[in-house]
Design an enzyme around this catalytic site. Structure first.
Site, PDB file in Angstrom:
ATOM      1  N   GLY A 197       0.815  -1.204   0.000  1.00  0.00           N
ATOM      2  CA  GLY A 197       0.000   0.000   0.000  1.00  0.00           C
ATOM      3  C   GLY A 197       0.853   1.260   0.000  1.00  0.00           C
ATOM      4  O   GLY A 197       2.089   1.213   0.025  1.00  0.00           O
ATOM      5  N   ILE A 218       1.905   3.578   2.051  1.00  0.00           N
ATOM      6  CA  ILE A 218       2.910   3.939   3.049  1.00  0.00           C
ATOM      7  C   ILE A 218       3.743   2.742   3.500  1.00  0.00           C
ATOM      8  O   ILE A 218       4.487   2.831   4.468  1.00  0.00           O
ATOM      9  CB  ILE A 218       2.263   4.616   4.274  1.00  0.00           C
ATOM     10  N   LYS A 219       3.635   1.624   2.794  1.00  0.00           N
ATOM     11  CA  LYS A 219       4.419   0.459   3.186  1.00  0.00           C
ATOM     12  C   LYS A 219       5.889   0.645   2.790  1.00  0.00           C
ATOM     13  O   LYS A 219       6.248   1.510   1.992  1.00  0.00           O
ATOM     14  CB  LYS A 219       3.843  -0.801   2.537  1.00  0.00           C
ATOM     15  N   ASN A 220       6.745  -0.211   3.353  1.00  0.00           N
ATOM     16  CA  ASN A 220       8.178  -0.103   3.103  1.00  0.00           C
ATOM     17  C   ASN A 220       8.513  -0.273   1.625  1.00  0.00           C
ATOM     18  O   ASN A 220       9.493   0.283   1.136  1.00  0.00           O
ATOM     19  CB  ASN A 220       8.943  -1.131   3.928  1.00  0.00           C
ATOM     20  N   LEU A 221       7.734  -1.062   0.930  1.00  0.00           N
ATOM     21  CA  LEU A 221       7.790  -1.150  -0.528  1.00  0.00           C
ATOM     22  C   LEU A 221       6.375  -0.909  -1.024  1.00  0.00           C
ATOM     23  O   LEU A 221       5.448  -1.612  -0.620  1.00  0.00           O
ATOM     24  CB  LEU A 221       8.296  -2.519  -0.985  1.00  0.00           C
TER      25      LEU A 221
END
Length: 373
Positions: free
Chosen positions: A185, A187-190
């Protein structure tokens, strides 16, 4: 409002792009192949290669990943799924979407993750699956209980929405034998902008997820253009990952080592800055092995601190209100003392790759002032 606080400290979380994503999306738009395409399949291949696993199946979100993984594991009506209450409500909604009942369990307050013993204590004859949530990026290691669960036919379906790139001992999350679900999503790390991935345990699970993500159609998408018909073999949803989203993910993956190093550095900077503060406990993400997704503290003064920091323009948040106390899930409510205490005390500090050490100093200084007031 603190005038020295940069906009980056006013946001609790924020996407981070490296600059190649726009060109990758433009290339997809120029191709005219916007939906599921060879770009999506390349992203699947690259994720499988990154993890060192045989296969990876892209879907439209982390929630879609959980939904299809539970179905692929054979979870359905009449069964029960063990899940921590301390998670985003999407985890619970995916369980309800397959028709299963929820059995909420407590977490270890030090990590906000489940433990083997908490899982063992919760298993009943109706248990079909356990969904450990790898909270904040920390891997919840159930390896010691995996044999017992397998012997009872209980699937482990990891909610690794926060934990892409994290490790449990020598194992990257997604490689230790669980049916693993990632979220990509905003704001995820990827990030893919929006997307998810299922890491199947068997070729049969991979085939099932691929059918489920395309409305139950049995023929692979590329073959349908060469036939006058197709077969719908069962239930399915429109859960494909578009080429547009996959292109963003591919560009992000090229820089993931930098992402991991930056997030670990920011988390350690917070850890050192927070150490002198009384009435604050830092939630442990195992930073040497995790790629942190959140930086969280526990404080008995949470509500007062939350209000004070928000009034000063600092983007603190709460992840998450316990699900067993939500009205929609009241049928499965039970006493979970550790989760209820954590739910009253947990506070997420601003944590994203736009932050600087100066931003973190501003946040922690304001936190100390709020605690002292």
């Amino acid at each position: 409002m603190i005038t020295s606080t940069k906009p980056d400290a006013r946001r609790n979380a924020s996407p981070y792009l490296y600059g190649q994503e726009a060109a990758a999306v433009a290339q997809v738009l120029e191709s005219g192949q916007y939906g599921h395409s060879d770009v999506t399949e390349e992203f699947e291949h690259r994720i499988a290669e990154f993890l060192g696993v045989p296969d990876a199946v892209a879907v439209s979100s982390g929630t879609a990943a959980l939904h299809t993984a539970l179905l692929a594991a054979g979870v359905g009506p009449g069964s029960e799924v063990i899940v921590p209450s301390m998670t985003f409500c999407a985890t619970v909604q995916a369980i309800l979407a397959v028709g299963a009942a929820v059995r909420f369990i407590d977490v270890d307050p030090a990590t906000l993750c489940v433990t083997e013993q908490l899982v063992r204590d919760a298993v009943t004859d109706a248990t079909a699956a356990v969904v450990p949530v790898l909270f904040g990026g920390r891997a919840a290691d159930l390896m010691g209980a995996r044999g017992e669960l397998n012997a009872r036919g209980i699937a482990v379906v990891e909610d690794a929405a926060h934990a892409f790139g994290s490790r449990s001992g020598p194992h990257l999350v997604g490689t230790a034998g669980a049916l693993t679900c990632f979220s990509f999503g905003p704001i995820k790390n990827l990030t893919c902008g929006q997307g998810g991935m299922v890491i199947p345990r068997t070729p049969e699970e991979a085939d099932t997820v691929r059918r489920l993500r395309l409305l139950g159609v049995q023929e692979p998408q590329g073959e349908r253009a060469n036939t006058t018909t197709y077969r719908v073999g069962g239930f399915g949803m429109r859960y494909q990952l578009s080429a547009i989203n996959a292109a963003i993910g591919l560009a992000q993956l090229d820089h993931f080592a930098t992402t991991a190093d930056t997030r670990r550095h920011l988390w350690r900077t917070y850890r050192d800055a927070l150490a002198p503060l009384d009435s604050v406990t830092l939630v442990d993400v195992d930073v040497d092995n995790a790629v942190p997704h959140l930086c969280q503290i526990l404080t008995p003064h949470r509500d007062r601190v939350f209000t004070a920091l928000r009034a000063r323009g600092i983007g603190v948040g709460v992840h998450y209100p316990p699900n067993h106390l939500q009205p929609a899930f009241a049928a499965w409510r039970r006493l979970l003392p550790a989760t209820e205490r954590v739910g009253r005390e947990v506070l997420s500090l601003p944590f994203h790759q736009h932050l600087t050490e100066t931003d973190i100093d501003v946040v922690v200084t304001a936190l100390g002032q709020a605690l002292a007031s």
